[in-house]
Motif scaffolding. Structure first.
Motif, PDB file in Angstrom:
ATOM      1  N   ALA A 314       0.850  -1.199   0.000  1.00  0.00           N
ATOM      2  CA  ALA A 314       0.000   0.000   0.000  1.00  0.00           C
ATOM      3  C   ALA A 314       0.880   1.240   0.000  1.00  0.00           C
ATOM      4  O   ALA A 314       1.919   1.284   0.660  1.00  0.00           O
ATOM      5  CB  ALA A 314      -0.910   0.006   1.226  1.00  0.00           C
ATOM      6  N   VAL A 315       0.460   2.260  -0.777  1.00  0.00           N
ATOM      7  CA  VAL A 315       1.158   3.543  -0.820  1.00  0.00           C
ATOM      8  C   VAL A 315       0.162   4.622  -0.417  1.00  0.00           C
ATOM      9  O   VAL A 315      -0.933   4.709  -0.987  1.00  0.00           O
ATOM     10  CB  VAL A 315       1.706   3.850  -2.234  1.00  0.00           C
ATOM     11  CG1 VAL A 315       2.545   5.127  -2.205  1.00  0.00           C
ATOM     12  CG2 VAL A 315       2.518   2.681  -2.775  1.00  0.00           C
ATOM     13  N   PHE A 316       0.533   5.421   0.557  1.00  0.00           N
ATOM     14  CA  PHE A 316      -0.369   6.485   1.005  1.00  0.00           C
ATOM     15  C   PHE A 316       0.439   7.641   1.567  1.00  0.00           C
ATOM     16  O   PHE A 316       1.606   7.490   1.935  1.00  0.00           O
ATOM     17  CB  PHE A 316      -1.372   5.968   2.042  1.00  0.00           C
ATOM     18  CG  PHE A 316      -0.747   5.205   3.173  1.00  0.00           C
ATOM     19  CD1 PHE A 316      -0.369   5.840   4.334  1.00  0.00           C
ATOM     20  CD2 PHE A 316      -0.543   3.840   3.055  1.00  0.00           C
ATOM     21  CE1 PHE A 316       0.202   5.138   5.379  1.00  0.00           C
ATOM     22  CE2 PHE A 316       0.034   3.116   4.097  1.00  0.00           C
ATOM     23  CZ  PHE A 316       0.412   3.766   5.261  1.00  0.00           C
ATOM     24  N   SER A 317      -0.168   8.788   1.616  1.00  0.00           N
ATOM     25  CA  SER A 317       0.487   9.995   2.084  1.00  0.00           C
ATOM     26  C   SER A 317       0.807   9.904   3.577  1.00  0.00           C
ATOM     27  O   SER A 317       0.108   9.222   4.339  1.00  0.00           O
ATOM     28  CB  SER A 317      -0.416  11.211   1.824  1.00  0.00           C
ATOM     29  OG  SER A 317       0.094  12.363   2.449  1.00  0.00           O
ATOM     30  N   ASP A 318       1.867  10.613   3.991  1.00  0.00           N
ATOM     31  CA  ASP A 318       2.190  10.661   5.411  1.00  0.00           C
ATOM     32  C   ASP A 318       1.577  11.888   6.089  1.00  0.00           C
ATOM     33  O   ASP A 318       1.958  12.244   7.209  1.00  0.00           O
ATOM     34  CB  ASP A 318       3.703  10.641   5.626  1.00  0.00           C
ATOM     35  CG  ASP A 318       4.428  11.733   4.853  1.00  0.00           C
ATOM     36  OD1 ASP A 318       3.742  12.612   4.285  1.00  0.00           O
ATOM     37  OD2 ASP A 318       5.674  11.708   4.809  1.00  0.00           O
ATOM     38  N   MET A 319       0.616  12.524   5.423  1.00  0.00           N
ATOM     39  CA  MET A 319      -0.102  13.616   6.064  1.00  0.00           C
ATOM     40  C   MET A 319      -0.825  13.095   7.309  1.00  0.00           C
ATOM     41  O   MET A 319      -1.354  11.972   7.307  1.00  0.00           O
ATOM     42  CB  MET A 319      -1.111  14.250   5.083  1.00  0.00           C
ATOM     43  CG  MET A 319      -0.466  14.991   3.930  1.00  0.00           C
ATOM     44  SD  MET A 319      -1.680  15.642   2.730  1.00  0.00           S
ATOM     45  CE  MET A 319      -2.554  16.830   3.770  1.00  0.00           C
ATOM     46  N   VAL A 346       5.576   6.184  -5.384  1.00  0.00           N
ATOM     47  CA  VAL A 346       4.962   5.038  -6.040  1.00  0.00           C
ATOM     48  C   VAL A 346       6.006   4.268  -6.842  1.00  0.00           C
ATOM     49  O   VAL A 346       6.043   3.034  -6.834  1.00  0.00           O
ATOM     50  CB  VAL A 346       3.805   5.492  -6.951  1.00  0.00           C
ATOM     51  CG1 VAL A 346       3.208   4.312  -7.708  1.00  0.00           C
ATOM     52  CG2 VAL A 346       2.733   6.206  -6.126  1.00  0.00           C
ATOM     53  N   ARG A 347       6.864   5.004  -7.531  1.00  0.00           N
ATOM     54  CA  ARG A 347       7.906   4.372  -8.341  1.00  0.00           C
ATOM     55  C   ARG A 347       8.828   3.503  -7.471  1.00  0.00           C
ATOM     56  O   ARG A 347       9.208   2.401  -7.854  1.00  0.00           O
ATOM     57  CB  ARG A 347       8.704   5.448  -9.071  1.00  0.00           C
ATOM     58  CG  ARG A 347       9.644   4.905 -10.124  1.00  0.00           C
ATOM     59  CD  ARG A 347       9.967   5.957 -11.158  1.00  0.00           C
ATOM     60  NE  ARG A 347      10.258   7.258 -10.580  1.00  0.00           N
ATOM     61  CZ  ARG A 347      10.154   8.402 -11.246  1.00  0.00           C
ATOM     62  NH1 ARG A 347       9.753   8.399 -12.507  1.00  0.00           N
ATOM     63  NH2 ARG A 347      10.442   9.550 -10.671  1.00  0.00           N
ATOM     64  N   MET A 348       9.170   4.000  -6.293  1.00  0.00           N
ATOM     65  CA  MET A 348      10.036   3.252  -5.388  1.00  0.00           C
ATOM     66  C   MET A 348       9.362   1.950  -4.946  1.00  0.00           C
ATOM     67  O   MET A 348      10.010   0.892  -4.883  1.00  0.00           O
ATOM     68  CB  MET A 348      10.363   4.103  -4.163  1.00  0.00           C
ATOM     69  CG  MET A 348      11.252   3.409  -3.148  1.00  0.00           C
ATOM     70  SD  MET A 348      11.590   4.469  -1.705  1.00  0.00           S
ATOM     71  CE  MET A 348       9.929   4.602  -1.006  1.00  0.00           C
ATOM     72  N   THR A 349       8.066   1.996  -4.679  1.00  0.00           N
ATOM     73  CA  THR A 349       7.341   0.800  -4.258  1.00  0.00           C
ATOM     74  C   THR A 349       7.280  -0.225  -5.383  1.00  0.00           C
ATOM     75  O   THR A 349       7.452  -1.427  -5.151  1.00  0.00           O
ATOM     76  CB  THR A 349       5.918   1.177  -3.801  1.00  0.00           C
ATOM     77  OG1 THR A 349       5.985   2.200  -2.804  1.00  0.00           O
ATOM     78  CG2 THR A 349       5.194  -0.027  -3.237  1.00  0.00           C
TER      79      THR A 349
END
Length: 358
Positions: A314-319, A346-349
């Motif tokens: 999962a990719v999500f903001s750290d806000m 996203v690219r890193m994931t």
């Protein structure tokens, strides 16, 4: 009304109904429950009640004997009433012995009561109209915490509380050979000699979308760096959006939005090396058929609804406000957490996942 923990389902079950009036992702997650019921009661006729157009998602599924679809009836007022009456009469004529409603909505509860099933099971909910829980004969408490349970297990927890499918190993979602042949015939010839992935950039709700220009960067990067082609999947109404992305892309991309039946979409995603998308039903399809996933979340991120395990990321903001579970910032259908989520994140994931799928 009895709590299910004190209930043992009788052995002489001949007809079962499962109610799942949710979206595509909810329907695909129903498979473990259906499999568990059919394995426990192999000689019982198993029926599934769902919203209109969802039955093709389960085309060829061996554990379901019959489908009922809740439709939007058209015509005059009296014609709509007549058609609904005919449908409900047909549903009730099945004389169900056992029923499970997998959601908390009012409509499913009413359908459960009208069905006439002798045993009607569901989750107990507090924040619902007082009469909803009274539509069932047996209720079970919701899980205390969904953390790390995963959506597949959540789909099963109702029937497990009835002693059904507790120690069962659930297989990947099955796809028939005829569906596989149809999908293979759709694929461009050059995909046979190179790796490809599926992406779902679109959601029914704009506040779940990641900016399209970011997807273009991802498609271009995958092609230039790895020579990986991309198949864009989605609904028919999203086909023009996919065309806009493809026209700008320098990478190899194909538009499959609206080109497949739901059952064919399942196979297309199963064949892909990986699925990358926003929070939508395609992600659940991918997990159900064993395809690794990367899901981009905004305000809807919830650990219990993301698929557990190394194959799923999962990719999500750290806000700090994520997840807010609102319809975008201040319920304005716009999510700053997604608008500011960097492509490199996203690219890193994806880069981390690729060695496991190539």
């Amino acid at each position: 009304m009895i709590i299910a923990g004190s209930f043992t389902a009788p052995e002489n079950i001949s007809s079962i109904l499962v109610i799942q009036l949710g979206d595509i992702g909810d329907v695909i997650l129903t498979f473990p429950t259906l499999f568990a019921l059919k394995t426990t009661y192999p000689h019982a006729k198993l029926s599934l009640l769902m919203r209109e157009g969802r039955s093709e998602l389960l085309e060829g599924l061996p554990c379901v004997d019959n489908f009922f679809e809740v439709r939007k009836y058209r015509g005059s007022y009296f014609r709509r009433i007549r058609d609904q009456f005919i449908f409900l009469k047909a549903l009730r004529s099945q004389r169900f012995d056992l029923l499970f409603d997998l959601r908390a909505d009012d409509r499913g509860a009413v359908m459960a009561r009208i069905s006439g099933a002798a045993v009607r099971g569901a989750l107990y909910y507090k924040d619902v109209p007082f009469w909803r829980n009274r539509m069932f004969t047996h209720l079970t408490e919701p899980a205390i915490s969904y953390e790390m349970e995963g959506p597949t297990e959540q789909s099963l927890r109702i029937v497990k509380s009835f002693g059904i499918g507790k120690d069962l190993k659930i297989p990947d979602f099955p796809v028939t050979e005829s569906i596989r042949e149809r999908v293979r015939a759709m694929l461009p010839i050059d995909l046979a000699s190179r790796p490809w992935i599926t992406i779902s950039p679109f959601s029914r709700w704009s506040y779940k979308d990641w900016p399209y220009e970011n997807w273009i960067e991802i498609v271009n990067w995958l092609w230039s760096e790895y020579k990986i082609a991309v198949l864009i999947v989605g609904a028919t109404e999203e086909r023009s959006k996919a065309d806009e992305i493809i026209q700008i892309c320098r990478g190899r991309a194909y538009n499959f939005a609206g080109r497949t039946k739901l059952s064919e979409l399942v196979e297309l995603i199963r064949m892909s090396r990986m699925h990358v998308g926003v929070d939508t039903g395609a992600v659940h399809i991918a997990a159900a058929v064993g395809t690794p996933t990367i899901t981009i979340y905004g305000p809807t991120y919830l650990e219990g609804w993301s698929h557990p395990g190394r194959k799923h990321r999962a990719v999500f903001s750290d806000m700090e406000c994520v997840p807010c579970h609102q319809v975008g910032c201040n319920n304005q259908h716009r999510s700053i957490c997604l608008e500011t989520l960097k492509v490199e994140r996203v690219r890193m994931t994806i880069r981390q996942a690729l060695p496991e799928v190539l």
